[in-house]
Enzyme design. Sequence first.
Site, PDB file in Angstrom:
ATOM      1  N   SER A  24      -0.708 -22.837 -81.059  1.00  0.00           N
ATOM      2  CA  SER A  24      -0.049 -22.857 -82.368  1.00  0.00           C
ATOM      3  C   SER A  24       0.823 -24.095 -82.530  1.00  0.00           C
ATOM      4  O   SER A  24       0.879 -24.710 -83.606  1.00  0.00           O
ATOM      5  CB  SER A  24       0.804 -21.585 -82.533  1.00  0.00           C
ATOM      6  OG  SER A  24       1.557 -21.627 -83.720  1.00  0.00           O
ATOM      7  N   GLU A  50      13.540 -20.932 -74.511  1.00  0.00           N
ATOM      8  CA  GLU A  50      12.842 -21.382 -73.294  1.00  0.00           C
ATOM      9  C   GLU A  50      11.336 -21.142 -73.394  1.00  0.00           C
ATOM     10  O   GLU A  50      10.534 -21.936 -72.900  1.00  0.00           O
ATOM     11  CB  GLU A  50      13.401 -20.659 -72.070  1.00  0.00           C
ATOM     12  CG  GLU A  50      12.780 -21.117 -70.757  1.00  0.00           C
ATOM     13  CD  GLU A  50      13.382 -20.432 -69.532  1.00  0.00           C
ATOM     14  OE1 GLU A  50      12.677 -20.340 -68.508  1.00  0.00           O
ATOM     15  OE2 GLU A  50      14.562 -20.007 -69.610  1.00  0.00           O
ATOM     16  N   GLU A  83      19.066 -12.778 -78.874  1.00  0.00           N
ATOM     17  CA  GLU A  83      17.843 -13.497 -79.255  1.00  0.00           C
ATOM     18  C   GLU A  83      16.618 -12.845 -78.621  1.00  0.00           C
ATOM     19  O   GLU A  83      15.596 -12.641 -79.281  1.00  0.00           O
ATOM     20  CB  GLU A  83      17.946 -14.958 -78.800  1.00  0.00           C
ATOM     21  CG  GLU A  83      16.660 -15.777 -78.965  1.00  0.00           C
ATOM     22  CD  GLU A  83      16.323 -16.063 -80.428  1.00  0.00           C
ATOM     23  OE1 GLU A  83      15.206 -16.544 -80.689  1.00  0.00           O
ATOM     24  OE2 GLU A  83      17.167 -15.796 -81.294  1.00  0.00           O
TER      25      GLU A  83
END
Length: 511
Positions: A24, A50, A83
């Site tokens: 992608s 990361e 997150e």
Amino acid sequence: MLNLSKTNPRRTFDEVALKELASSIRAQGILSPLLVRPLTENGFEIVFGERRYRAAQLAEQDAVPVRIKQMTDAEALEAQLVENLIRAEIHPMEEAQGFRALLSLEEPKYSIELIAAKVGKSPAFVASRLKLTDLVPGAVEVFYAGEIGVGHALLLAKLPADQQEQALSACFKEVYNGGAKPAHVLLPVRNLQFWIDSNILLVLKDAPFNKRGAQLVPAAGSCADCPKRTGHNKLLFGDDLGRQGDRCTDPTCYQAKVQAHVALSIAAKPELVQISTAYGSQKEGSPVLPRNKYTAIRDHQPKSKDEAKRPEFKVCKFTTEAIITEGSDVGSIHKVCANASCPVHHPKQQTSRNDEKEKAEHEKKRKEQAIANATGLRVLAAVSAAVPVRLLKRDLLFIIEKLVSLMEEPRLEMLARQHGIRQKRDDGGIGKTLAAYIRRADEGTLSRLLVETSILLAASRSNPATILRDAASMYKVDTDAITLKVKQEFAAKEKTKKSPPSTTKVGKKAA
């Protein structure tokens, strides 16, 4: 220069997913920038992103978009947790280690409630995740490998370390498919819960010792202050407390307290008779009386005139206190008669001149009773088979447990025998075995158990034949046919007993 964060709770990255993300990125680039913070030296540290950074390396990208922000260690760790919870699902073990890292910070000081508010989860969720950090290495390994689920891991983590390995093996069953080695099949979480309930957790309200006493076993201290007590951590065990009450998760400590209680009780009252509730004979020289050497006196009042005539509801001049030291209910005190010459509890057989006639009469009554018992059980089984499923499992379980608690041991044994339950020696009593069977039964079996317990309870308080007849009529069971079949079976057995064994004569050969 970008550096990977040492505090990022995510430690595992799915290679297939990373390759898909890299494809992608080759086509569209990185749409969401990485969050980084400046270091005193060596550039910047990745706070989160990361996974995108690793995928960009796979896609051979020279640069990645970043957003730079000044952050403390605590702010960075908190951001990483939030997150990762929002994005691709983090492994529960990594999540647990992240929560543990937040709790260990000195400044600012975090609590379970504060962490829960920050990540948008309940305190109970955070507490259960934190408990995962108590898993033994063997359990952590199979958890990361995907061999057990988070439900299994949470149940294991609630146990002391020395119990976890044993419970871990109970998560699986071996299935042979013709190969040399058996396959390990993961059992449902409810199977592990049942194993733990049956083999590890102990209901504290049934303990014979003083739960608040700290000197019974000084090294263990008081149960009231023990962190191994389920009630000590209601965030983890809140659901269990309502059903089972406060429980001990350390059988070794529990048994040590029981044995200390027994020793202190005997030392304080040496005249206490020691008895066993286990089946089987005692070792030679043992001070403990086996079941057939005493009569336990019932504490409650008889419920009928016939019941009042039974020896266990009578008190004699030899009645004394006894403590159970073997079998089930060890440490509890009961009244017993252990005098073999007691005419109330150990009456001598009356002699009769016509012993043969009395023996024949006794045998006749025994057969009639055996036929009646067998017929009753057959009718009960037929009635049980006709019971439809109606109530929900939780309703059935609640009603049956209440009914069973009212039943006497002979009736419990009949109910257990009806479902093929045979009590093993030193298994904790038929009541415990039957209760375990009931908890794992399906709705159909529970429906039949509900009718059976109702019939047996009613039969203990009125004419059993009338109760069975009414039940048979209700469920259209042919009692006459069952009675006839039982009589025929008994007659066939009697005929087999009376038939002489066949013999074959072998002649000697001529010399």
